[in-house]
Design an enzyme around this catalytic site. Structure first.
Site, mmCIF file in Angstrom:
data_model
loop_
_atom_site.group_PDB
_atom_site.id
_atom_site.type_symbol
_atom_site.label_atom_id
_atom_site.label_comp_id
_atom_site.label_asym_id
_atom_site.label_seq_id
_atom_site.Cartn_x
_atom_site.Cartn_y
_atom_site.Cartn_z
ATOM 1 N N ASP A 1 -5.369 -10.134 -10.180
ATOM 2 C CA ASP A 1 -4.157 -9.870 -10.949
ATOM 3 C C ASP A 1 -4.274 -8.482 -11.575
ATOM 4 O OD1 ASP A 1 -2.100 -9.718 -12.813
ATOM 5 O OD2 ASP A 1 -2.337 -11.790 -13.489
ATOM 6 N N LYS B 1 10.461 -0.684 -14.918
ATOM 7 C CA LYS B 1 11.718 -1.230 -14.416
ATOM 8 C C LYS B 1 12.720 -1.303 -15.570
ATOM 9 C CE LYS B 1 9.295 -1.671 -10.735
ATOM 10 N NZ LYS B 1 9.402 -0.688 -9.642
ATOM 11 N N GLY C 1 0.774 -1.237 0.000
ATOM 12 C CA GLY C 1 0.000 0.000 0.000
ATOM 13 C C GLY C 1 0.804 1.285 0.000
#
Length: 361
Positions: free
Chosen positions: A259, A305, A222
């Site tokens: 997901d 990333k 979170g």
């Protein structure tokens, strides 16, 4: 001034160098880059006497991915004695007139940071000398150029200036953010910095206002949801993992155990979409494109990333593909920006704002 000094994260000098080389060429400015690994800065050396001045004026800092801050500069000063650093530095800045601020800085490395105490002390006599020469105004002004002196070693410094309308407001280009004691993870600072960087302060009350609906893909535990909640938003947190108990107790978070790549919002009332999933950057970009094409959000902030090699090339290609795909699908008005933020590590943060001129209902 013929050169441009750029601050970056240590280890990303090659990426910053590749970017400034390409962007300078796009402006018809020739030159070469001097960069050493882990120095946390690069210097673009222009061929013409005013190339640094042109870049400082014509190249928007916000359009650069890997540079935190930049300033036009001369060559490295390395011939002054410890007894008198003020005079040669002041003489190197004679081209600058009536600047509004002085920043004596270092690159963001552990070695350079050892000079921080010296820089603070040195600022006082240097400021006085620059005021006497007319380089600095008697009173600070946010509308005038900023004088930069960057010590890369005790007796080595680059000196120059940045324009106040094309410069980071932060010392060394680094915002000073405090980690909230009740935040679930340190990743919360990434979204906090992203909001500060991408959203003008005067627009926070409208674009980051209380009551907006948001979706956080890959939310657990979170960290990013925390930033949305503390701004008063109602959040759909999407993750198969557990969420922070205190966040759930606010009543502002609905946890969907799903997901992030498969979740679909039930209603088209989502203003903010945020995503910090550890996944291949191309796959995350495709997910953001899909959400945009479906019209499921107004603004998005997401992290990509980075690979170990060719990071600038990879990010540039992903952004170019995203730009083309949005256009191909009828989204002709959007704002797409990308930055390697201070709190990012091996990742970059992207902001996508769909149809900025159209009101949000």
């Amino acid at each position: 001034m013929k050169n441009l000094f750029l601050y970056c994260r240590a280890g990303y000098e090659k990426d910053c160098a590749a970017e400034i080389q390409q962007r300078a060429a796009e402006l018809g400015i020739g030159g070469f880059v001097k960069a050493n690994r882990d120095d946390a800065y690069v210097v673009f050396q222009g061929f013409s006497p005013d190339d640094g001045d042109r870049l400082a004026k014509e190249l928007p800092l916000d359009s650069l991915i890997f540079a935190r801050q930049m300033f036009a500069c001369g060559d490295l000063l390395d011939d002054f004695s410890p007894e008198d650093r003020v005079t040669p530095i002041a003489e190197s800045l004679t081209e600058v007139e009536r600047a509004g601020e002085l920043r004596v800085e270092t690159p963001d490395t552990n070695e350079a940071k050892e000079l921080s105490a010296f820089c603070r002390k040195f600022t006082v006599p240097l400021r006085q000398a620059l005021k006497k020469r007319g380089v600095l105004l008697d009173k600070e002004s946010s509308r005038r150029p900023i004088v930069h002196v960057c010590f890369v070693a005790p007796n080595k410094a680059f000196t120059g200036y940045s324009l106040s309308n094309n410069s980071s407001p932060h010392f060394m280009g680094i915002p000073r953010l405090k980690f909230p004691a009740d935040a679930p993870s340190r990743s919360t600072l990434k979204l906090d910095e992203a909001f500060i960087h991408f959203i003008p302060r005067e627009e926070h009350e409208t674009r980051l206002r209380s009551g907006l609906n948001a979706v956080d893909l890959g939310a657990c535990p979170g960290g990013w949801t925390y930033q949305l909640v503390r701004r008063g938003m109602m959040v759909h947190a999407i993750d198969n993992g557990p969420m922070n108990h205190d966040l759930m107790e606010t009543g502002q978070v609905t946890h969907h155990r799903a997901d992030g790549f498969k979740f679909e919002p039930a209603r088209r009332n989502i203003y903010w979409l945020v995503c910090d999933m550890v996944e291949k950057p191309a796959r995350v970009a495709e997910l953001m494109e899909y959400w945009a094409i479906q019209g499921w959000f107004k603004e998005a902030i997401f992290n990509l990333k980075l690979p170990m090699k060719s990071r600038y090339k990879e990010v540039s290609q992903i952004l170019a593909n995203m730009h083309a795909i949005l256009k191909e699908n009828g989204i002709h008005e959007f704002h797409l920006a990308c930055k390697h933020l201070y709190h990012d590590r091996d990742e970059v943060t992207v902001h996508l704002w769909l149809r900025p001129s159209s009101p949000w209902i």
